[in-house]
Design an enzyme around this catalytic site. Sequence first.
Site, PDB file in Angstrom:
ATOM      1  N   PHE A  25       0.839  -1.205   0.000  1.00 39.24           N
ATOM      2  CA  PHE A  25       0.000   0.000   0.000  1.00 39.24           C
ATOM      3  C   PHE A  25       0.875   1.258   0.000  1.00 39.24           C
ATOM      4  O   PHE A  25       1.736   1.412   0.870  1.00 39.24           O
ATOM      5  CB  PHE A  25      -0.882  -0.042   1.247  1.00 39.24           C
ATOM      6  N   SER A  93       3.475  -6.930   2.634  1.00 41.99           N
ATOM      7  CA  SER A  93       2.533  -6.049   3.319  1.00 41.99           C
ATOM      8  C   SER A  93       1.119  -6.210   2.757  1.00 41.99           C
ATOM      9  O   SER A  93       0.573  -7.310   2.778  1.00 41.99           O
ATOM     10  CB  SER A  93       3.032  -4.604   3.233  1.00 41.99           C
ATOM     11  N   MET A  94       0.492  -5.142   2.228  1.00 47.14           N
ATOM     12  CA  MET A  94      -0.815  -5.289   1.603  1.00 47.14           C
ATOM     13  C   MET A  94      -0.752  -6.288   0.463  1.00 47.14           C
ATOM     14  O   MET A  94      -1.738  -6.979   0.167  1.00 47.14           O
ATOM     15  CB  MET A  94      -1.334  -3.957   1.078  1.00 47.14           C
ATOM     16  N   ASP A 194       8.986  -4.349  13.268  1.00 50.37           N
ATOM     17  CA  ASP A 194       8.278  -3.803  12.116  1.00 50.37           C
ATOM     18  C   ASP A 194       7.441  -2.633  12.618  1.00 50.37           C
ATOM     19  O   ASP A 194       6.577  -2.808  13.467  1.00 50.37           O
ATOM     20  CB  ASP A 194       7.391  -4.895  11.494  1.00 50.37           C
ATOM     21  N   HIS A 224      10.115  -3.247   8.181  1.00 49.59           N
ATOM     22  CA  HIS A 224       8.948  -3.649   7.392  1.00 49.59           C
ATOM     23  C   HIS A 224       9.294  -4.018   5.947  1.00 49.59           C
ATOM     24  O   HIS A 224       8.890  -5.067   5.440  1.00 49.59           O
ATOM     25  CB  HIS A 224       7.895  -2.537   7.414  1.00 49.59           C
TER      26      HIS A 224
END
Length: 259
Positions: A25, A93-94, A194, A224
């Site tokens: 994202f 992530s996303m 993270d 992250h």
Amino acid sequence: MPVLPGAEPYRHEGGEVGVLLCHGFTGSPQSLRPWADHLAERGLTLSLPLLPGHGTRWQDMQLTGWQDWYAEVDRELRALLERCGQVFVLGLSMGGALALRLAAKHGDAISGLVLVNPANRVHGLSAHALPVIRHVVPTTKGLTGDIAREGAVEVGYDRVPLHAAYSLRNFFRLVDGELPQVTQPLLLLHSPQDHVVPPADSARILSRVSSTDVEEILLEQSYHVATLDHDAERIFDESHRFIGRLAPSAAQKGSTSGG
């Protein structure tokens, strides 16, 4: 609108094993390009799309939502399935959430998943206020660049568009409900430190999927965006090993033509 330098989509025509990579994202393909290059050099067919509204300016992202982002990776997956005998989906992530929904919807057509710091919910006090505050405040501070390695840079937005964040929150809720439908072999790598997605997200995903072939690896030296961090090479090597175990032909050197 011009694409930010480095944020361009990437494809590579390789062998019969395909890989779809899904970025995060407000991020871009740049965060996954070294990973894609690593796998392309080993003969795999690669697709690393730029998600709608990403890689240009945050104002463009305000006009998009999860349906747009998911539709893009779904199209790319279908194209790979037509071209390749086996296809794996990788996400950061996303992008991990996008990969999980693809797995829930496409079933055995996907041979396995590799997730790096996958996101399961929008965190922070503002998450509960998103339905209202998005109509008043257009953006909040950005999420990109959470990297421990000095000098590493992530190409993405320095602001988070709140209309898009609200859509993301709804998408995470949808995916969370679909996790029991995920049955594919799963390799999940996550960073204990993270600052964007807490380890609790990975723990929830692991507790809710129905996969029986599951590997979990901690990325102790990274934040992250671990694909650009100290543990990047480990991610690349472990993912190739994982793919090779499930698709032995992936270990055979294929075409090395660029894409």
